[in-house]
Design a protein around this motif. Sequence first.
Motif, PDB file in Angstrom:
ATOM      1  N   ALA A  13       0.836  -1.210   0.000  1.00 42.07           N
ATOM      2  CA  ALA A  13       0.000   0.000   0.000  1.00 42.07           C
ATOM      3  C   ALA A  13       0.867   1.256   0.000  1.00 42.07           C
ATOM      4  O   ALA A  13       0.718   2.135  -0.854  1.00 42.07           O
ATOM      5  CB  ALA A  13      -0.927   0.000   1.225  1.00 42.07           C
ATOM      6  N   GLU A  32       9.370   3.804   7.377  1.00 47.87           N
ATOM      7  CA  GLU A  32       9.209   2.360   7.547  1.00 47.87           C
ATOM      8  C   GLU A  32       9.920   1.905   8.820  1.00 47.87           C
ATOM      9  O   GLU A  32      11.054   2.302   9.077  1.00 47.87           O
ATOM     10  CB  GLU A  32       9.756   1.644   6.306  1.00 47.87           C
ATOM     11  CG  GLU A  32      10.007   0.152   6.444  1.00 47.87           C
ATOM     12  CD  GLU A  32       8.780  -0.673   6.825  1.00 47.87           C
ATOM     13  OE1 GLU A  32       7.713  -0.500   6.195  1.00 47.87           O
ATOM     14  OE2 GLU A  32       8.891  -1.505   7.756  1.00 47.87           O
ATOM     15  N   ARG A 104       6.965 -11.436  -3.453  1.00 51.11           N
ATOM     16  CA  ARG A 104       6.824 -10.161  -2.721  1.00 51.11           C
ATOM     17  C   ARG A 104       8.116  -9.348  -2.762  1.00 51.11           C
ATOM     18  O   ARG A 104       8.073  -8.134  -2.867  1.00 51.11           O
ATOM     19  CB  ARG A 104       6.511 -10.444  -1.252  1.00 51.11           C
ATOM     20  CG  ARG A 104       5.064 -10.580  -0.972  1.00 51.11           C
ATOM     21  CD  ARG A 104       4.925 -10.970   0.490  1.00 51.11           C
ATOM     22  NE  ARG A 104       3.644 -11.581   0.696  1.00 51.11           N
ATOM     23  CZ  ARG A 104       2.570 -10.933   1.141  1.00 51.11           C
ATOM     24  NH1 ARG A 104       2.652  -9.666   1.451  1.00 51.11           N
ATOM     25  NH2 ARG A 104       1.431 -11.558   1.309  1.00 51.11           N
ATOM     26  N   VAL A 123       6.757   4.262  13.859  1.00 53.54           N
ATOM     27  CA  VAL A 123       5.842   5.280  14.399  1.00 53.54           C
ATOM     28  C   VAL A 123       5.140   4.694  15.614  1.00 53.54           C
ATOM     29  O   VAL A 123       4.752   3.522  15.617  1.00 53.54           O
ATOM     30  CB  VAL A 123       4.825   5.688  13.311  1.00 53.54           C
ATOM     31  CG1 VAL A 123       3.665   6.464  13.894  1.00 53.54           C
ATOM     32  CG2 VAL A 123       5.538   6.497  12.235  1.00 53.54           C
ATOM     33  N   ASP A 312      -4.236  -3.099   4.652  1.00 55.06           N
ATOM     34  CA  ASP A 312      -4.599  -3.879   5.840  1.00 55.06           C
ATOM     35  C   ASP A 312      -4.892  -2.983   7.048  1.00 55.06           C
ATOM     36  O   ASP A 312      -5.673  -3.366   7.920  1.00 55.06           O
ATOM     37  CB  ASP A 312      -3.466  -4.846   6.214  1.00 55.06           C
ATOM     38  CG  ASP A 312      -3.446  -6.093   5.330  1.00 55.06           C
ATOM     39  OD1 ASP A 312      -4.256  -6.168   4.386  1.00 55.06           O
ATOM     40  OD2 ASP A 312      -2.610  -6.987   5.589  1.00 55.06           O
ATOM     41  N   ALA A 324      -3.330  -7.520  -0.926  1.00 52.28           N
ATOM     42  CA  ALA A 324      -2.258  -6.686  -1.497  1.00 52.28           C
ATOM     43  C   ALA A 324      -2.770  -5.952  -2.732  1.00 52.28           C
ATOM     44  O   ALA A 324      -2.392  -4.808  -2.993  1.00 52.28           O
ATOM     45  CB  ALA A 324      -1.059  -7.553  -1.847  1.00 52.28           C
ATOM     46  N   ASN A 325      -3.646  -6.627  -3.482  1.00 48.29           N
ATOM     47  CA  ASN A 325      -4.219  -5.990  -4.684  1.00 48.29           C
ATOM     48  C   ASN A 325      -5.005  -4.737  -4.328  1.00 48.29           C
ATOM     49  O   ASN A 325      -4.850  -3.691  -4.956  1.00 48.29           O
ATOM     50  CB  ASN A 325      -5.145  -6.993  -5.388  1.00 48.29           C
ATOM     51  CG  ASN A 325      -4.398  -7.965  -6.249  1.00 48.29           C
ATOM     52  OD1 ASN A 325      -4.097  -7.668  -7.398  1.00 48.29           O
ATOM     53  ND2 ASN A 325      -4.065  -9.128  -5.702  1.00 48.29           N
TER      54      ASN A 325
HETATM   55  C1  LIG Z   1      -0.273 -16.154   3.919  1.00 53.45           C
HETATM   56  C2  LIG Z   1      -0.767 -14.935   3.195  1.00 53.45           C
HETATM   57  C3  LIG Z   1      -0.917 -14.965   1.810  1.00 53.45           C
HETATM   58  C4  LIG Z   1      -1.392 -13.843   1.120  1.00 53.45           C
HETATM   59  N1  LIG Z   1      -1.527 -13.899  -0.242  1.00 53.45           N
HETATM   60  C5  LIG Z   1      -1.996 -12.820  -0.911  1.00 53.45           C
HETATM   61  C6  LIG Z   1      -2.142 -12.839  -2.353  1.00 53.45           C
HETATM   62  O1  LIG Z   1      -1.825 -13.813  -3.041  1.00 53.45           O
HETATM   63  N2  LIG Z   1      -2.660 -11.718  -2.959  1.00 53.45           N
HETATM   64  C7  LIG Z   1      -3.013 -10.621  -2.248  1.00 53.45           C
HETATM   65  O2  LIG Z   1      -3.490  -9.639  -2.855  1.00 53.45           O
HETATM   66  N3  LIG Z   1      -2.875 -10.563  -0.901  1.00 53.45           N
HETATM   67  C8  LIG Z   1      -2.387 -11.618  -0.218  1.00 53.45           C
HETATM   68  N4  LIG Z   1      -2.236 -11.567   1.142  1.00 53.45           N
HETATM   69  C9  LIG Z   1      -2.605 -10.333   1.860  1.00 53.45           C
HETATM   70  C10 LIG Z   1      -1.486  -9.310   1.774  1.00 53.45           C
HETATM   71  O3  LIG Z   1      -0.288  -9.862   2.280  1.00 53.45           O
HETATM   72  C11 LIG Z   1      -1.820  -8.047   2.569  1.00 53.45           C
HETATM   73  O4  LIG Z   1      -3.151  -7.684   2.364  1.00 53.45           O
HETATM   74  C12 LIG Z   1      -0.885  -6.918   2.123  1.00 53.45           C
HETATM   75  O5  LIG Z   1       0.456  -7.225   2.441  1.00 53.45           O
HETATM   76  C13 LIG Z   1      -1.301  -5.598   2.775  1.00 53.45           C
HETATM   77  O6  LIG Z   1      -0.399  -4.600   2.390  1.00 53.45           O
HETATM   78  P1  LIG Z   1      -0.179  -3.336   3.317  1.00 53.45           P
HETATM   79  O7  LIG Z   1       0.847  -2.502   2.626  1.00 53.45           O
HETATM   80  O8  LIG Z   1      -1.492  -2.741   3.663  1.00 53.45           O
HETATM   81  O9  LIG Z   1       0.408  -3.897   4.699  1.00 53.45           O
HETATM   82  P2  LIG Z   1       1.741  -4.727   4.987  1.00 53.45           P
HETATM   83  O10 LIG Z   1       2.114  -5.582   3.844  1.00 53.45           O
HETATM   84  O11 LIG Z   1       1.522  -5.380   6.316  1.00 53.45           O
HETATM   85  O12 LIG Z   1       2.862  -3.608   5.142  1.00 53.45           O
HETATM   86  C14 LIG Z   1       2.894  -2.770   6.267  1.00 53.45           C
HETATM   87  C15 LIG Z   1       4.271  -2.143   6.382  1.00 53.45           C
HETATM   88  O13 LIG Z   1       4.252  -1.211   7.457  1.00 53.45           O
HETATM   89  C16 LIG Z   1       5.381  -1.380   8.281  1.00 53.45           C
HETATM   90  N5  LIG Z   1       5.014  -0.952   9.627  1.00 53.45           N
HETATM   91  C17 LIG Z   1       4.225  -1.606  10.514  1.00 53.45           C
HETATM   92  N6  LIG Z   1       4.089  -0.889  11.644  1.00 53.45           N
HETATM   93  C18 LIG Z   1       4.804   0.242  11.458  1.00 53.45           C
HETATM   94  C19 LIG Z   1       5.051   1.381  12.293  1.00 53.45           C
HETATM   95  N7  LIG Z   1       4.525   1.472  13.516  1.00 53.45           N
HETATM   96  N8  LIG Z   1       5.829   2.385  11.810  1.00 53.45           N
HETATM   97  C20 LIG Z   1       6.366   2.301  10.541  1.00 53.45           C
HETATM   98  N9  LIG Z   1       6.167   1.230   9.729  1.00 53.45           N
HETATM   99  C21 LIG Z   1       5.409   0.220  10.185  1.00 53.45           C
HETATM  100  C22 LIG Z   1       5.674  -2.868   8.184  1.00 53.45           C
HETATM  101  O14 LIG Z   1       7.023  -3.155   8.528  1.00 53.45           O
HETATM  102  C23 LIG Z   1       5.372  -3.146   6.702  1.00 53.45           C
HETATM  103  O15 LIG Z   1       6.484  -2.899   5.885  1.00 53.45           O
HETATM  104  C24 LIG Z   1      -1.743 -12.673   1.842  1.00 53.45           C
HETATM  105  C25 LIG Z   1      -1.583 -12.646   3.241  1.00 53.45           C
HETATM  106  C26 LIG Z   1      -1.107 -13.751   3.911  1.00 53.45           C
HETATM  107  C27 LIG Z   1      -0.970 -13.711   5.426  1.00 53.45           C
END
Ligand SMILES: Cc1cc2nc3c(=O)[nH]c(=O)nc-3n(C[C@H](O)[C@H](O)[C@H](O)COP(=O)(O)OP(=O)(O)OC[C@H]3O[C@@H](n4cnc5c(N)ncnc54)[C@H](O)[C@@H]3O)c2cc1C
Length: 394
Positions: A13, A32, A104, A123, A312, A324-325
């Motif tokens: 995201a 990050e 990933r 944060v 998320d 992730a999409n």
């Molecule tokens: C087993 C599994 C399989 C999956 N397969 C798929 C798939 O095939 N296709 C799909 O679309 N989705 C899939 N997903 C879901 C997908 O992984 C998540 O929805 C996606 O990673 C969300 O992206 P995001 O950037 O919102 O959060 P995240 O990927 O969780 O990234 C959050 C980032 O914020 C950072 N962070 C956290 N807290 C802080 C803080 N306090 N201060 C600064 N930085 C911080 C973290 O280190 C991380 O880098 C899967 C999930 C799982 C568990």
Amino acid sequence: MRHRIAVIGGGPAGLTFARVLHHHDHPVTVLERDPAPDARPPGGTLDLHEGLGQLALGKAGLLAEFQALSRPEGQAMRILDADGTVLRDWQPRPDDRANPEIDRGQLRGLLLGPLDVQWGRGVTEVVPGTRDGVLVHFADGRQETFDLVVGADGAWSRVRPAVSTATPHYTGVTFVETSLDDVDTRHPDLARLIGDGSVAVFGVNRALVAQRNSGGHVKVYAQFRAPLDWHTNPDRHLGLNRRADLDAGLEAGLDLADVEAVRSSLLALFDGWAAPVLDLLRHGTAFAHRPLYVLPVSHTWAHVPGVTLLGDAAHLMPPLGVGANLAMLEGAELAESVAAAPGPGDLDEAVRAFEEQMWARAGRWAKSTAAGLERLVSPDPTEALALFDELQPS
Ligand SMILES: Cc1cc2nc3c(=O)[nH]c(=O)nc-3n(C[C@H](O)[C@H](O)[C@H](O)COP(=O)(O)OP(=O)(O)OC[C@H]3O[C@@H](n4cnc5c(N)ncnc54)[C@H](O)[C@@H]3O)c2cc1C
């Protein structure tokens, strides 16, 4: 006018948001928590859908690079029953680009490109409405203010409390993840079982799924319904037969760091399944415990000027191939809206309109993935097959 914008979190995201803003020549600060890009393993493979993740990459000008890296053949999907009989063997057409897979780590490298991420900037709290804007507190004691803070910091977001009191709750389903390396040379039989994409085996309240990543790496997910404390409290354990529980040492509780104890416990849980399927667990290296949490379906909040959420952090849902999409498309859409907003009032209006659009779309996916999880890890394994047939008609 240039707004002071920070995105918290460098996942799909946050990086897509930053990369699309960068594409529009708009400055953005990416903060990050991880101390470095390679501080922890990047995770498994993601399938990026044409109308979601790929659309977002197009908005960042990265579609051609994605196509060069991704694996369309990884869309292949085989389903077996617990005795090893092949029930479905779906292969994509050679020109099928609907949902190609990408590691990933490769996706992160692609999105990072020229971005200047500030690593090691965890944060702790975000305070909207101060005189100078939105105040961000960091774990190292520092503070900074911005016009807009975008919380893209995942399931356990530290930005979310600035807009909402919602917290994730356990779904009742746990994944235990393991992996195999160099599968084509070290485990050729398993390589054939998995094929070019994924293999899934569904049983009563449990499933085993193996997914090929690039470079002969395979991630294996043992999925089962269990109380959150299944590994510490044998009395509330999984309805295994008692002998197997004892053999697996569960009377004393299971140490999740003990690789051989976790392996025995999983082999007991999947006892009676075909030997080649169980080899996915027998040859797994380390095991990681991943209980699945979700936010309430249709999570929304009263708009707070200067703060919003993506991915998320906004709508944690079961991992059925869409999280992730959605996270990436939201990042891209918010970035385009922000880049097109000239003044402070426009910025707030742009964020407000974005939130309405995100809530409506994410709410629909949250409902369907919650229903999907009920069917995939279900007392009736034919439900999982029926779901596959609905989503992937031959
Ligand atoms: C087993 C599994 C399989 C999956 N397969 C798929 C798939 O095939 N296709 C799909 O679309 N989705 C899939 N997903 C879901 C997908 O992984 C998540 O929805 C996606 O990673 C969300 O992206 P995001 O950037 O919102 O959060 P995240 O990927 O969780 O990234 C959050 C980032 O914020 C950072 N962070 C956290 N807290 C802080 C803080 N306090 N201060 C600064 N930085 C911080 C973290 O280190 C991380 O880098 C899967 C999930 C799982 C568990």
